[in-house]
Design an enzyme around this catalytic site. Structure first.
Site, PDB file in Angstrom:
ATOM      1  N   PRO A 126       0.778  -1.250   0.000  1.00 20.78           N
ATOM      2  CA  PRO A 126       0.000   0.000   0.000  1.00 20.78           C
ATOM      3  C   PRO A 126       0.807   1.297   0.000  1.00 20.78           C
ATOM      4  CG  PRO A 126      -0.002  -0.940   2.186  1.00 20.78           C
ATOM      5  CD  PRO A 126       0.732  -1.922   1.302  1.00 20.78           C
ATOM      6  N   CYS A 127       1.520   1.533  -1.088  1.00 21.33           N
ATOM      7  CA  CYS A 127       2.296   2.769  -1.203  1.00 21.33           C
ATOM      8  C   CYS A 127       1.379   4.000  -1.238  1.00 21.33           C
ATOM      9  CB  CYS A 127       3.206   2.722  -2.424  1.00 21.33           C
ATOM     10  SG  CYS A 127       2.360   2.418  -3.976  1.00 21.33           S
TER      11      CYS A 127
END
EC number: 2.1.1.63
Length: 167
Positions: A126-127
């Site tokens: 989850p950048c």
């Protein structure tokens, strides 16, 4: 090397191209196409089908974690950053500095940003949950508007979490 397979997923915020082998997914990236070219067929590996279905559940708001097989290739530093990204809780945000501190290298903020930008497993690693120290949205390969949409989507579904970024 195993044969490359490609599968498209039409998300609410654009087409996502899933790439992988018979064993695992290694890329989940937004494309600028507006129609499906690579549909599910008999030869589509189970890993890609699972990824497709789990992305669908994520966008429908019924999944917060991913369990399909995936692999990521990069330097040891990049892998360390990506492993840290996986610890950012659903619907919450951390800063690039938070990630640098979490990997034991407080001064590596720019390097963390660079590694974050090379993540090929969008949403799953989850950048999009990483923001500037000032609370502002910064850099996202899929476009800042998608990053904002993803954060609002997660926070809308988790009413117990208050946003800690300032759109």
């Amino acid at each position: 090397m195993s044969r490359l397979h490609i599968l498209d997923y039409q998300s609410p915020i654009g087409m996502i191209e899933i790439q992988g082998t018979d064993q695992a997914v290694y890329s989940i990236l937004f494309t600028e196409r507006d129609h499906i070219i690579n549909a599910i067929h008999d030869e589509t590996p189970q890993a890609l089908k699972l990824c497709h279905d789990q992305l669908d559940e994520y966008f429908k708001g019924t999944r917060t974690e991913f369990t399909f097989p995936y692999i990521y290739e990069g330097t040891e530093f990049q892998k360390t950053v990506w492993n840290s990204l996986k610890t950012v809780p659903y619907a919450q945000t951390w800063s690039y500095k938070d990630i640098a501190v979490s990997i034991g290298n407080e001064k590596a903020i720019r390097a963390v940003g660079s590694a974050n930008g090379k993540n090929k497993l969008s949403i799953v690693i989850p950048c999009h949950r990483i923001i500037g120290t000032n609370g502002k949205l910064t850099g996202y390969a899929g476009g800042l508007w998608r990053k904002e949409w993803l954060l609002k989507h997660e926070q809308r579904l988790r009413k117990d979490v208050s946003p800690n970024y300032f759109p």
